[in-house]
Design a protein around this motif. Structure first.
Motif, PDB file in Angstrom:
ATOM      1  N   MET A 139       0.830  -1.236  -0.033  1.00  0.00           N
ATOM      2  CA  MET A 139      -0.016  -0.061  -0.062  1.00  0.00           C
ATOM      3  C   MET A 139       0.925   1.243   0.089  1.00  0.00           C
ATOM      4  O   MET A 139       1.830   1.331   0.877  1.00  0.00           O
ATOM      5  CB  MET A 139      -0.886  -0.081   1.195  1.00  0.00           C
ATOM      6  CG  MET A 139      -2.169   0.695   1.082  1.00  0.00           C
ATOM      7  SD  MET A 139      -3.101   0.747   2.576  1.00  0.00           S
ATOM      8  CE  MET A 139      -2.356   2.038   3.570  1.00  0.00           C
ATOM      9  N   THR A 140       0.513   2.261  -0.872  1.00  0.00           N
ATOM     10  CA  THR A 140       1.227   3.304  -1.003  1.00  0.00           C
ATOM     11  C   THR A 140       0.932   4.612   0.210  1.00  0.00           C
ATOM     12  O   THR A 140      -0.192   4.335   0.555  1.00  0.00           O
ATOM     13  CB  THR A 140       1.189   4.200  -2.364  1.00  0.00           C
ATOM     14  OG1 THR A 140      -0.029   4.365  -2.546  1.00  0.00           O
ATOM     15  CG2 THR A 140       1.998   3.157  -3.229  1.00  0.00           C
ATOM     16  N   ARG A 141       1.649   4.951   0.861  1.00  0.00           N
ATOM     17  CA  ARG A 141       1.527   6.186   1.705  1.00  0.00           C
ATOM     18  C   ARG A 141       1.242   7.374   1.113  1.00  0.00           C
ATOM     19  O   ARG A 141       1.546   7.680   0.148  1.00  0.00           O
ATOM     20  CB  ARG A 141       2.719   6.151   2.746  1.00  0.00           C
ATOM     21  CG  ARG A 141       3.037   5.162   3.586  1.00  0.00           C
ATOM     22  CD  ARG A 141       4.146   5.396   4.500  1.00  0.00           C
ATOM     23  NE  ARG A 141       5.393   5.961   3.950  1.00  0.00           N
ATOM     24  CZ  ARG A 141       6.052   6.932   4.583  1.00  0.00           C
ATOM     25  NH1 ARG A 141       5.646   7.572   5.619  1.00  0.00           N
ATOM     26  NH2 ARG A 141       6.965   7.278   3.879  1.00  0.00           N
ATOM     27  N   SER A 142       0.306   8.226   1.997  1.00  0.00           N
ATOM     28  CA  SER A 142       0.234   9.587   1.389  1.00  0.00           C
ATOM     29  C   SER A 142       0.968  10.575   2.145  1.00  0.00           C
ATOM     30  O   SER A 142       1.577  10.400   3.373  1.00  0.00           O
ATOM     31  CB  SER A 142      -1.374  10.007   1.702  1.00  0.00           C
ATOM     32  OG  SER A 142      -2.066   9.220   0.560  1.00  0.00           O
ATOM     33  N   LEU A 143       1.086  11.918   1.858  1.00  0.00           N
ATOM     34  CA  LEU A 143       1.722  13.005   2.480  1.00  0.00           C
ATOM     35  C   LEU A 143       1.049  13.437   3.687  1.00  0.00           C
ATOM     36  O   LEU A 143      -0.177  13.110   3.820  1.00  0.00           O
ATOM     37  CB  LEU A 143       2.011  14.097   1.714  1.00  0.00           C
ATOM     38  CG  LEU A 143       2.844  13.956   0.255  1.00  0.00           C
ATOM     39  CD1 LEU A 143       3.071  15.410  -0.218  1.00  0.00           C
ATOM     40  CD2 LEU A 143       4.078  13.144   0.634  1.00  0.00           C
ATOM     41  N   ASP A 144       1.639  13.684   4.967  1.00  0.00           N
ATOM     42  CA  ASP A 144       1.175  14.108   6.073  1.00  0.00           C
ATOM     43  C   ASP A 144       0.710  15.678   5.961  1.00  0.00           C
ATOM     44  O   ASP A 144       1.568  16.541   6.472  1.00  0.00           O
ATOM     45  CB  ASP A 144       2.007  13.730   7.110  1.00  0.00           C
ATOM     46  CG  ASP A 144       1.303  14.281   8.456  1.00  0.00           C
ATOM     47  OD1 ASP A 144       0.178  14.699   8.503  1.00  0.00           O
ATOM     48  OD2 ASP A 144       1.917  13.949   9.598  1.00  0.00           O
ATOM     49  N   LEU A 197       4.080  28.128   2.554  1.00  0.00           N
ATOM     50  CA  LEU A 197       3.077  27.374   1.885  1.00  0.00           C
ATOM     51  C   LEU A 197       3.507  26.152   1.121  1.00  0.00           C
ATOM     52  O   LEU A 197       4.446  26.194   0.511  1.00  0.00           O
ATOM     53  CB  LEU A 197       1.917  28.032   0.930  1.00  0.00           C
ATOM     54  CG  LEU A 197       1.513  29.323   1.571  1.00  0.00           C
ATOM     55  CD1 LEU A 197       0.768  30.346   0.458  1.00  0.00           C
ATOM     56  CD2 LEU A 197       0.641  29.101   2.637  1.00  0.00           C
ATOM     57  N   ALA A 198       2.875  24.869   1.089  1.00  0.00           N
ATOM     58  CA  ALA A 198       3.128  23.897   0.219  1.00  0.00           C
ATOM     59  C   ALA A 198       2.143  23.884  -0.696  1.00  0.00           C
ATOM     60  O   ALA A 198       0.929  23.625  -0.159  1.00  0.00           O
ATOM     61  CB  ALA A 198       3.365  22.822   0.996  1.00  0.00           C
ATOM     62  N   ILE A 199       2.541  23.725  -1.851  1.00  0.00           N
ATOM     63  CA  ILE A 199       1.087  23.341  -2.902  1.00  0.00           C
ATOM     64  C   ILE A 199       1.347  21.741  -3.299  1.00  0.00           C
ATOM     65  O   ILE A 199       2.238  21.539  -3.944  1.00  0.00           O
ATOM     66  CB  ILE A 199       1.298  24.147  -4.145  1.00  0.00           C
ATOM     67  CG1 ILE A 199       0.937  25.640  -3.557  1.00  0.00           C
ATOM     68  CG2 ILE A 199       0.086  23.917  -5.136  1.00  0.00           C
ATOM     69  CD1 ILE A 199       1.170  26.732  -4.539  1.00  0.00           C
ATOM     70  N   VAL A 200       0.541  21.025  -2.768  1.00  0.00           N
ATOM     71  CA  VAL A 200       0.579  19.618  -2.939  1.00  0.00           C
ATOM     72  C   VAL A 200      -0.196  19.369  -4.342  1.00  0.00           C
ATOM     73  O   VAL A 200      -1.393  19.636  -4.093  1.00  0.00           O
ATOM     74  CB  VAL A 200       0.195  18.723  -1.904  1.00  0.00           C
ATOM     75  CG1 VAL A 200       0.377  17.251  -2.031  1.00  0.00           C
ATOM     76  CG2 VAL A 200       1.075  19.195  -0.639  1.00  0.00           C
ATOM     77  N   ILE A 201       0.168  18.706  -5.542  1.00  0.00           N
ATOM     78  CA  ILE A 201      -0.361  18.279  -6.654  1.00  0.00           C
ATOM     79  C   ILE A 201      -0.379  16.781  -6.768  1.00  0.00           C
ATOM     80  O   ILE A 201       0.630  16.091  -6.495  1.00  0.00           O
ATOM     81  CB  ILE A 201       0.315  19.046  -7.844  1.00  0.00           C
ATOM     82  CG1 ILE A 201       0.261  20.362  -7.592  1.00  0.00           C
ATOM     83  CG2 ILE A 201      -0.345  18.362  -9.164  1.00  0.00           C
ATOM     84  CD1 ILE A 201       1.065  21.348  -8.536  1.00  0.00           C
ATOM     85  N   GLY A 202      -1.780  16.376  -6.762  1.00  0.00           N
ATOM     86  CA  GLY A 202      -1.839  15.024  -7.180  1.00  0.00           C
ATOM     87  C   GLY A 202      -1.683  14.285  -5.655  1.00  0.00           C
ATOM     88  O   GLY A 202      -1.913  14.754  -4.585  1.00  0.00           O
ATOM     89  N   ASP A 203      -1.101  12.981  -5.721  1.00  0.00           N
ATOM     90  CA  ASP A 203      -0.934  12.413  -4.505  1.00  0.00           C
ATOM     91  C   ASP A 203       0.467  11.659  -4.328  1.00  0.00           C
ATOM     92  O   ASP A 203       0.811  10.356  -4.628  1.00  0.00           O
ATOM     93  CB  ASP A 203      -2.041  11.252  -4.503  1.00  0.00           C
ATOM     94  CG  ASP A 203      -2.088  10.442  -3.147  1.00  0.00           C
ATOM     95  OD1 ASP A 203      -1.607  11.101  -2.216  1.00  0.00           O
ATOM     96  OD2 ASP A 203      -2.846   9.505  -2.890  1.00  0.00           O
ATOM     97  N   PRO A 204       1.337  12.340  -4.179  1.00  0.00           N
ATOM     98  CA  PRO A 204       2.795  12.061  -4.095  1.00  0.00           C
ATOM     99  C   PRO A 204       3.022  10.909  -3.218  1.00  0.00           C
ATOM    100  O   PRO A 204       2.396  10.939  -2.418  1.00  0.00           O
ATOM    101  CB  PRO A 204       3.847  13.321  -3.583  1.00  0.00           C
ATOM    102  CG  PRO A 204       2.651  14.342  -3.794  1.00  0.00           C
ATOM    103  CD  PRO A 204       1.159  13.910  -3.677  1.00  0.00           C
ATOM    104  N   ASP A 205       3.973  10.028  -3.569  1.00  0.00           N
ATOM    105  CA  ASP A 205       4.276   8.733  -2.930  1.00  0.00           C
ATOM    106  C   ASP A 205       5.563   9.189  -2.094  1.00  0.00           C
ATOM    107  O   ASP A 205       6.677   9.131  -2.642  1.00  0.00           O
ATOM    108  CB  ASP A 205       4.336   7.668  -3.717  1.00  0.00           C
ATOM    109  CG  ASP A 205       4.880   6.338  -2.921  1.00  0.00           C
ATOM    110  OD1 ASP A 205       5.062   6.330  -1.869  1.00  0.00           O
ATOM    111  OD2 ASP A 205       5.029   5.206  -3.673  1.00  0.00           O
ATOM    112  N   PRO A 206       5.432   9.289  -0.656  1.00  0.00           N
ATOM    113  CA  PRO A 206       6.832   9.912   0.048  1.00  0.00           C
ATOM    114  C   PRO A 206       7.707   8.680   0.042  1.00  0.00           C
ATOM    115  O   PRO A 206       8.677   8.839   0.274  1.00  0.00           O
ATOM    116  CB  PRO A 206       6.017  10.051   1.315  1.00  0.00           C
ATOM    117  CG  PRO A 206       4.755   9.229   1.537  1.00  0.00           C
ATOM    118  CD  PRO A 206       4.220   9.033   0.144  1.00  0.00           C
ATOM    119  N   ASP A 207       7.417   7.237  -0.324  1.00  0.00           N
ATOM    120  CA  ASP A 207       8.512   6.444  -0.386  1.00  0.00           C
ATOM    121  C   ASP A 207       9.224   6.558  -1.717  1.00  0.00           C
ATOM    122  O   ASP A 207      10.126   5.646  -2.004  1.00  0.00           O
ATOM    123  CB  ASP A 207       7.650   5.036  -0.208  1.00  0.00           C
ATOM    124  CG  ASP A 207       7.250   4.804   1.083  1.00  0.00           C
ATOM    125  OD1 ASP A 207       7.945   5.305   2.071  1.00  0.00           O
ATOM    126  OD2 ASP A 207       6.118   4.280   1.199  1.00  0.00           O
TER     127      ASP A 207
END
Ligand SMILES: Nc1nc2c(ncn2[C@@H]2O[C@H](COP(=O)(O)OP(=O)(O)OP(=O)(O)O)[C@@H](O)[C@H]2O)c(=O)[nH]1
Ligand SMILES: [Zn+2]
Length: 370
Positions: free
Chosen positions: A1-6, A209-219
């Protein structure tokens, strides 16, 4: 399972007294007030050089019971022919202290349109940690990097006090205290699946600020851009720089590749602040390039720090990035602060008639890789 950003907000932590003391001092300087700076070698009452008038100078000298002195960066002292160094701070003395016109002439290149004051005999020497802290505080206040000070043996009780080490440690301590405070989904023109996450230091200081685009995989290494705020380029579409293109270009590129993060860092004008950047633009119109304009003002060519960026990435759960940049300093700085840069991804846009010289200087003098 991939993790999401916190990205979730975190509980508030109390600001340590050291950050609070510097905040109070900054506010005091910005409104033209006095601050007592304490160092192991002694204490000084200071004002920002930018804020002085003849009345406030006499008030400063009377409150301290000693003559006024001027702390200038080695850069500015060098420009004035008073010193021969790029580093450190110089203490300038005038026989019996200074008047406001002389301070303006020495500290602010923009004051050259005013009549030249009659200079009293000036003496400039390399200064120690006390003067260094005073000038650093003026910089933190985003004012001209120059401080008027008077050595104070027995300071008045009601004045704002701050320690030299609190000043020198402020930026790092504020960066280490950053935490997520709020987040929201904000669909963007070129990236519909975007979230903005706000980070605040514990003293309530400047937010990033952080602009998070999509669902980056932190791994996996995350495609990332560190963008330093540029009001003129980002918001107004100024043609003097390439910031607007780089901002929108990064968002579009990250969205196209699927996911990533753009950090929007509150360090306008390569860290000198918007007001000083406008001063630098005036100097550029008089013939200086983008780097020399900073030096004329007494700043380094680039005053930015990247610990806040590294800290934000860590808090999001990211330890490896593919960095969108042409600037090797950003790659080095992230690595130094514990973020692995697995790849540098070039981030170049076409020039226009107004920013050709600016881009050429970046390439020839700042080491940007185009
Ligand atoms: N002092 C000063 N700052 C400027 C000038 N032009 C642009 N800037 C600032 O430079 C910063 C933009 O730099 P960035 O795009 O983040 O980074 P960079 O160093 O150009 O490196 P890249 O990652 O390759 O783009 C912004 O904070 C702008 O406000 C200028 O003439 N003088
Ligand atoms: Zn810009």
């Amino acid at each position: 399972m991939t993790r999401s950003l916190d990205t979730t907000p975190k509980p508030e932590i109390a600001a340590p007294p050291s950050l609070v003391a510097v905040d109070r001092a900054i506010a005091e300087l910005r409104r033209g007030g006095l601050v007592l700076v304490e160092h192991a070698d002694g204490a000084a009452l200071m004002m920002a050089a930018e804020a002085v008038s003849d009345e406030s100078l006499s008030h400063l000298a009377a409150a301290a019971g000693s003559a006024t002195l001027l702390g200038l960066t080695g850069r500015r002292a060098g420009v004035l022919g008073l010193g021969d160094t790029e580093a450190g701070v110089f203490r300038v003395t005038a026989a019996n202290g200074f008047d406001a016109a002389t301070i303006a002439w020495l500290a602010d290149p923009g004051a050259r349109s005013l009549p030249m004051p009659v200079f009293k005999e000036l003496d400039a020497r390399r200064a120690g940690g006390l003067d260094e802290a005073c000038v650093a505080l003026a910089k933190l206040a985003r004012l001209l990097p120059a401080a008027v000070l008077a050595l104070a043996a027995t300071p008045a009780a009601d004045v704002v006090r701050v320690g030299a080490t609190e000043i020198t440690g402020y930026q790092d301590n504020a960066a280490r205290s950053l935490r997520q405070v709020s987040q929201a989904r904000v669909p963007l023109e070129n990236a519909e699946n975007a979230r903005i996450v706000a980070f605040r230091p514990s003293d309530g200081g400047i937010e990033h600020l952080a602009i998070v685009i999509g669902d980056p995989d932190p791994d996996q290494p995350v495609l990332a851009r560190l963008h330093s705020e540029c009001f003129t380029g980002d918001l107004l579409g100024s043609l003097r720089c390439d910031c607007g293109d780089q901002l929108r270009g990064a968002i579009a590129e990250i969205a196209q590749t699927g996911s990533g993060v753009l950090l929007y860092l509150a360090q306008e004008g390569r860290g000198i602040g918007l007001v000083n950047k406008l001063r630098a633009y005036e100097l550029q119109d008089a013939g200086f390039d983008t780097l020399d304009a900073n030096l004329q003002l007494g700043f380094d060519d680039d005053e930015r720090i990247y610990l806040p960026a590294a800290q934000m990435l860590r808090l999001l759960g990211i330890s490896r990035v593919r960095l969108l940049t042409n600037n090797p300093l950003k790659v080095d700085a992230l690595a130094r602060h514990g973020i692995e840069v697995t790849e540098r991804v070039p981030h170049v846009f076409p020039s226009n008639d107004h920013n050709q010289g600016y881009l050429r200087t970046k390439a020839t003098r700042s080491g940007h890789l185009f």
